[in-house]
Design an enzyme around this catalytic site. Structure first.
Site, PDB file in Angstrom:
ATOM      1  N   HIS A 164       0.777  -0.940   0.058  1.00 38.54           N
ATOM      2  CA  HIS A 164       0.013  -0.149   0.106  1.00 38.54           C
ATOM      3  C   HIS A 164       0.770   1.332  -0.030  1.00 38.54           C
ATOM      4  O   HIS A 164       1.675   1.410   0.920  1.00 38.54           O
ATOM      5  CB  HIS A 164      -0.832  -0.117   1.116  1.00 38.54           C
ATOM      6  CG  HIS A 164      -2.185  -0.759   0.877  1.00 38.54           C
ATOM      7  ND1 HIS A 164      -3.294  -0.668   1.810  1.00 38.54           N
ATOM      8  CD2 HIS A 164      -2.288  -2.007   0.259  1.00 38.54           C
ATOM      9  CE1 HIS A 164      -4.109  -1.561   1.504  1.00 38.54           C
ATOM     10  NE2 HIS A 164      -3.607  -2.231   0.285  1.00 38.54           N
ATOM     11  N   TYR A 205      -9.701   5.734   6.590  1.00 43.13           N
ATOM     12  CA  TYR A 205      -9.884   6.162   7.820  1.00 43.13           C
ATOM     13  C   TYR A 205     -10.972   7.027   7.856  1.00 43.13           C
ATOM     14  O   TYR A 205     -10.764   8.266   7.211  1.00 43.13           O
ATOM     15  CB  TYR A 205      -8.615   6.675   8.538  1.00 43.13           C
ATOM     16  CG  TYR A 205      -7.701   5.455   8.663  1.00 43.13           C
ATOM     17  CD1 TYR A 205      -6.885   5.253   7.753  1.00 43.13           C
ATOM     18  CD2 TYR A 205      -7.428   5.107  10.206  1.00 43.13           C
ATOM     19  CE1 TYR A 205      -5.796   4.333   8.158  1.00 43.13           C
ATOM     20  CE2 TYR A 205      -6.325   4.212  10.342  1.00 43.13           C
ATOM     21  CZ  TYR A 205      -5.742   3.700   9.367  1.00 43.13           C
ATOM     22  OH  TYR A 205      -4.775   2.823   9.647  1.00 43.13           O
ATOM     23  N   PRO A 224      -5.246   1.106  18.180  1.00 38.04           N
ATOM     24  CA  PRO A 224      -4.952   0.667  16.890  1.00 38.04           C
ATOM     25  C   PRO A 224      -5.007   1.636  15.810  1.00 38.04           C
ATOM     26  O   PRO A 224      -4.520   1.281  14.820  1.00 38.04           O
ATOM     27  CB  PRO A 224      -6.135  -0.548  16.767  1.00 38.04           C
ATOM     28  CG  PRO A 224      -7.003  -0.287  17.585  1.00 38.04           C
ATOM     29  CD  PRO A 224      -6.534   0.606  18.818  1.00 38.04           C
ATOM     30  N   LYS A 235       0.246   0.702  14.974  1.00 47.56           N
ATOM     31  CA  LYS A 235       1.560   0.451  15.534  1.00 47.56           C
ATOM     32  C   LYS A 235       1.812  -0.844  16.383  1.00 47.56           C
ATOM     33  O   LYS A 235       2.972  -1.127  16.691  1.00 47.56           O
ATOM     34  CB  LYS A 235       2.053   1.760  16.421  1.00 47.56           C
ATOM     35  CG  LYS A 235       2.155   3.047  15.230  1.00 47.56           C
ATOM     36  CD  LYS A 235       3.432   2.947  14.448  1.00 47.56           C
ATOM     37  CE  LYS A 235       3.294   3.885  13.387  1.00 47.56           C
ATOM     38  NZ  LYS A 235       3.365   3.123  12.024  1.00 47.56           N
ATOM     39  N   TYR A 280       3.525   6.971   9.918  1.00 50.34           N
ATOM     40  CA  TYR A 280       2.534   5.860   9.521  1.00 50.34           C
ATOM     41  C   TYR A 280       3.371   4.595   8.928  1.00 50.34           C
ATOM     42  O   TYR A 280       3.344   3.328   9.354  1.00 50.34           O
ATOM     43  CB  TYR A 280       1.245   6.203   8.498  1.00 50.34           C
ATOM     44  CG  TYR A 280       0.535   5.151   8.425  1.00 50.34           C
ATOM     45  CD1 TYR A 280      -0.647   5.265   9.250  1.00 50.34           C
ATOM     46  CD2 TYR A 280       0.739   4.239   7.544  1.00 50.34           C
ATOM     47  CE1 TYR A 280      -1.591   4.192   8.980  1.00 50.34           C
ATOM     48  CE2 TYR A 280      -0.506   3.009   7.403  1.00 50.34           C
ATOM     49  CZ  TYR A 280      -1.423   3.347   8.135  1.00 50.34           C
ATOM     50  OH  TYR A 280      -2.322   2.287   8.246  1.00 50.34           O
TER      51      TYR A 280
HETATM   52  P1  RFL Z   1       0.660 -10.703  22.020  1.00 50.10           P
HETATM   53  O1  RFL Z   1       0.455 -10.903  20.728  1.00 50.10           O
HETATM   54  O2  RFL Z   1      -0.428 -10.410  23.018  1.00 50.10           O
HETATM   55  O3  RFL Z   1       1.060 -12.008  22.647  1.00 50.10           O
HETATM   56  C1  RFL Z   1       1.464 -12.243  23.859  1.00 50.10           C
HETATM   57  C2  RFL Z   1       1.346 -13.929  24.312  1.00 50.10           C
HETATM   58  O4  RFL Z   1       1.715 -14.081  25.493  1.00 50.10           O
HETATM   59  C3  RFL Z   1       0.890 -15.183  25.853  1.00 50.10           C
HETATM   60  N1  RFL Z   1       0.750 -15.022  27.391  1.00 50.10           N
HETATM   61  C4  RFL Z   1       1.437 -15.869  28.202  1.00 50.10           C
HETATM   62  N2  RFL Z   1       2.362 -16.719  27.994  1.00 50.10           N
HETATM   63  C5  RFL Z   1       2.689 -17.452  29.108  1.00 50.10           C
HETATM   64  N3  RFL Z   1       2.384 -17.239  30.459  1.00 50.10           N
HETATM   65  C6  RFL Z   1       1.467 -16.167  30.641  1.00 50.10           C
HETATM   66  N4  RFL Z   1       1.301 -15.991  31.901  1.00 50.10           N
HETATM   67  C7  RFL Z   1       0.886 -15.509  29.654  1.00 50.10           C
HETATM   68  N5  RFL Z   1       0.223 -14.437  29.454  1.00 50.10           N
HETATM   69  C8  RFL Z   1       0.006 -14.318  28.204  1.00 50.10           C
HETATM   70  C9  RFL Z   1      -0.340 -14.809  25.320  1.00 50.10           C
HETATM   71  O5  RFL Z   1      -1.242 -16.003  25.104  1.00 50.10           O
HETATM   72  C10 RFL Z   1       0.086 -14.299  23.868  1.00 50.10           C
HETATM   73  O6  RFL Z   1       0.113 -15.494  23.057  1.00 50.10           O
HETATM   74  O7  RFL Z   1       1.762  -9.642  22.249  1.00 50.10           O
HETATM   75  P2  RFL Z   1       2.956  -9.078  21.432  1.00 50.10           P
HETATM   76  O8  RFL Z   1       3.823 -10.448  20.926  1.00 50.10           O
HETATM   77  O9  RFL Z   1       3.712  -8.069  22.230  1.00 50.10           O
HETATM   78  O10 RFL Z   1       2.444  -8.588  19.983  1.00 50.10           O
HETATM   79  C11 RFL Z   1       1.946  -7.349  20.204  1.00 50.10           C
HETATM   80  C12 RFL Z   1       0.454  -7.305  19.107  1.00 50.10           C
HETATM   81  O11 RFL Z   1      -0.190  -8.618  19.370  1.00 50.10           O
HETATM   82  C13 RFL Z   1      -0.319  -6.062  19.377  1.00 50.10           C
HETATM   83  O12 RFL Z   1       0.328  -4.787  19.668  1.00 50.10           O
HETATM   84  C14 RFL Z   1      -1.280  -5.858  18.423  1.00 50.10           C
HETATM   85  O13 RFL Z   1      -2.240  -6.837  18.020  1.00 50.10           O
HETATM   86  C15 RFL Z   1      -2.239  -4.663  18.921  1.00 50.10           C
HETATM   87  N6  RFL Z   1      -3.676  -4.606  18.437  1.00 50.10           N
HETATM   88  C16 RFL Z   1      -3.675  -4.197  17.175  1.00 50.10           C
HETATM   89  N7  RFL Z   1      -2.590  -3.519  16.659  1.00 50.10           N
HETATM   90  C17 RFL Z   1      -2.889  -2.919  15.521  1.00 50.10           C
HETATM   91  O14 RFL Z   1      -1.698  -2.497  14.837  1.00 50.10           O
HETATM   92  N8  RFL Z   1      -3.829  -3.125  14.792  1.00 50.10           N
HETATM   93  C18 RFL Z   1      -5.103  -3.817  15.183  1.00 50.10           C
HETATM   94  O15 RFL Z   1      -6.033  -3.996  14.647  1.00 50.10           O
HETATM   95  C19 RFL Z   1      -4.772  -4.142  16.301  1.00 50.10           C
HETATM   96  N9  RFL Z   1      -5.977  -5.073  17.116  1.00 50.10           N
HETATM   97  C20 RFL Z   1      -4.756  -5.452  18.937  1.00 50.10           C
HETATM   98  C21 RFL Z   1      -5.998  -5.479  18.264  1.00 50.10           C
HETATM   99  C22 RFL Z   1      -4.701  -6.041  20.392  1.00 50.10           C
HETATM  100  C23 RFL Z   1      -5.523  -6.611  20.775  1.00 50.10           C
HETATM  101  N10 RFL Z   1      -5.601  -7.248  22.241  1.00 50.10           N
HETATM  102  C24 RFL Z   1      -4.452  -7.483  22.840  1.00 50.10           C
HETATM  103  C25 RFL Z   1      -6.527  -7.172  23.117  1.00 50.10           C
HETATM  104  C26 RFL Z   1      -7.045  -6.221  18.628  1.00 50.10           C
HETATM  105  C27 RFL Z   1      -6.794  -6.926  20.058  1.00 50.10           C
HETATM  106  C28 RFL Z   1      -8.051  -7.480  20.644  1.00 50.10           C
HETATM  107  C1  PHB Z   2      -6.490  -3.995  10.408  1.00 44.29           C
HETATM  108  O1  PHB Z   2      -6.409  -4.246   9.274  1.00 44.29           O
HETATM  109  O2  PHB Z   2      -6.768  -4.738  11.610  1.00 44.29           O
HETATM  110  C2  PHB Z   2      -5.907  -2.456  10.760  1.00 44.29           C
HETATM  111  C3  PHB Z   2      -5.500  -1.554  10.123  1.00 44.29           C
HETATM  112  C4  PHB Z   2      -4.885  -0.348  10.202  1.00 44.29           C
HETATM  113  C5  PHB Z   2      -5.316   0.036  11.513  1.00 44.29           C
HETATM  114  C6  PHB Z   2      -5.860  -0.840  12.517  1.00 44.29           C
HETATM  115  C7  PHB Z   2      -6.222  -2.099  12.333  1.00 44.29           C
HETATM  116  O3  PHB Z   2      -4.983   1.260  11.916  1.00 44.29           O
END
Ligand code: RFL
Ligand code: PHB
Length: 393
Positions: free
Chosen positions: A76, A204, A296, A300, A388
């Site tokens: 993109h 957005y 989100p 980032k 971004y």
């Molecule tokens: P993760 O992916 O949460 O992975 C952490 C892992 O640790 C495990 N864990 C444990 N393991 C052993 N012992 C324990 N006591 C433990 N407690 C937890 C968990 O099961 C998990 O597998 O963190 P990591 O690796 O730092 O990665 C970060 C990203 O996942 C996160 O920043 C993003 O996904 C945030 N996020 C989003 N970011 C975006 O840029 N765009 C999004 O659309 C977006 N949607 C989201 C999200 C985060 C969400 N969370 C955490 C609630 C949507 C959700 C629902």
């Molecule tokens: C997504 O595709 O899940 C997504 C993309 C951009 C964002 C947040 C989530 O800023």
């Protein structure tokens, strides 16, 4: 399976941070064991981020995990911002000469899990009751239970990659940790649907009824979000109600192109900014969501997890190769400098694009002016684009 009793780096959590760190260390000949609370299937079932910065792509290339990303990911070169009934394109290539790749976090996780299995790295899934011990000594260890048996893993270092609800951050005494937090008075309701995206690029949308985002996972799969109230329940949002609300917030062209299909996933996530400082305590290092959360809106979260483990892997490699603690000592400050810039950008995007309940007429005019200024100023657009696509490491 007999579980290892000792490793150089015990990694807690098999999300993107833990898995990528495992591969970066493996490439450098450093042994690591990953302990994950959930099953691999559960981890792969979580639908999260979708936008990958060039820096993150570079790290995945470094560990040989970018082949499918380059084949299936969508490059993109910009995004669109919609407000006041019109859409404005922000051309990243023209402004800063860089792009992002749209490729789901789930797919990155799958690629990293496969690479780890191929190189024979140990990941212990369904590791319960993980407890960190003696983290301020040079001989820390981790205890846990798996399949009803108690285990102990000795190590040199512990990498806390266990997300925002993990055990690692909680192992740092409150009096040595400072927490900075902002909660936002809304959440995002997201659906995944097997229908083509509304537009080639992400839209957005700022609207008086609330924010909306049209994203995607492929040419045939859309990821759509709308701002919702914090106390909303997923069950109260039928697909029909979701699409009805989304259409009210999008411009006419987007509405005309929207194909409504049955959702295959639907969830609500609250929005929060959170930073815990420092990111190191003795031999324990925090990385990714374990140390910080961003809303989100700036895409980032995943990318910050990647830059943290880049700094951490370099510090650990320097320790084992050169017997130097310089990188380890600098880790927290180095990582936090980049983290705070992403926290600022995510907060700014969130503030500019959402409807804030109870905002005054003055605040609404300022928000609209911020958007008008942005799309009318090349300097402002370049600043958005630079952040971004991802600030340099
Ligand atoms: P993760 O992916 O949460 O992975 C952490 C892992 O640790 C495990 N864990 C444990 N393991 C052993 N012992 C324990 N006591 C433990 N407690 C937890 C968990 O099961 C998990 O597998 O963190 P990591 O690796 O730092 O990665 C970060 C990203 O996942 C996160 O920043 C993003 O996904 C945030 N996020 C989003 N970011 C975006 O840029 N765009 C999004 O659309 C977006 N949607 C989201 C999200 C985060 C969400 N969370 C955490 C609630 C949507 C959700 C629902
Ligand atoms: C997504 O595709 O899940 C997504 C993309 C951009 C964002 C947040 C989530 O800023």
């Amino acid at each position: 399976m007999t579980l290892p009793k000792r490793t150089q780096v015990a990694i807690i959590g098999a999300g993107p941070a833990g898995l990528l760190l495992g591969q970066l260390l493996h490439k450098a000949g450093i042994d690591a064991v990953i302990l994950e609370l959930r099953s691999a299937e559960y981890v792969l079932g979580r639908i999260r981020a979708g936008v990958v910065e060039t820096g993150t792509v570079g790290l995945l290339e470094q560990v040989g995990c970018a082949e499918r990303l380059h084949r299936e990911g969508l490059v993109h070169e910009g995004i669109e911002i919609s407000f006041g009934g019109a859409r404005h394109r922000i051309n990243f290539q023209q402004l800063v000469g860089r792009s992002v790749i749209v490729y789901g976090q789930t797919e990155i996780t799958r690629d990293l899990m496969e690479a780890r299995a191929d190189c024979g790295g140990t990941t212990i899934y369904e590791a319960e009751d993980v407890v960190l011990h003696d983290v301020t000594s040079t001989r820390p260890y981790v205890t846990f239970r798996q399949a009803g048996m108690a285990h102990r893993l000795d190590c040199d270092f512990i990498a806390g990659c266990d997300g925002s609800h993990g055990v690692s951050r909680k192992s740092i005494p409150a009096d040595v940790q400072q927490v900075f937090e902002r909660t936002y008075p809304f959440g995002w309701l997201g659906i995944l649907v097997d229908k083509p995206p509304v537009s080639e690029e992400l839209i957005y949308a700022n609207h008086e009824r609330g924010f909306a985002l049209c994203s995607m996972r492929s040419h045939t799969r859309s990821r759509l979000y709308i701002q919702c109230a914090l106390d909303d329940k997923v069950e109260d949002w039928s697909d029909a109600r979701f699409y009805d609300e989304l259409c009210r917030r999008l411009d006419a062209t987007a509405v005309a192109r929207l194909e409504q299909g049955a959702s295959i996933e639907k969830s609500i996530a609250p929005l929060r900014s959170f930073v815990a400082e420092p990111m190191r305590y003795g031999q324990l290092f925090l990385a990714g969501d374990a140390a910080h959360i961003v809303p989100p809106t700036g895409a980032k979260g995943l990318n910050l997890a990647a830059s943290d483990v880049h700094y951490l892997s370099r510090a650990l490699i320097e320790f084992y190769d050169e017997k130097s603690r310089a990188g380890i000592d600098a880790y927290s400050a180095t990582a936090l400098a980049r983290v705070w810039k992403a926290v600022r950008f995510s907060w700014w995007m969130t503030s500019m694009l959402h409807h804030f309940p109870n905002s005054s007429g003055f605040e609404q005019r300022i928000q609209r002016t911020e958007l008008d200024y942005l799309v009318g100023s090349e300097h402002a657009l370049r600043s958005l684009a630079e952040n971004y696509v991802g600030l340099p490491y």
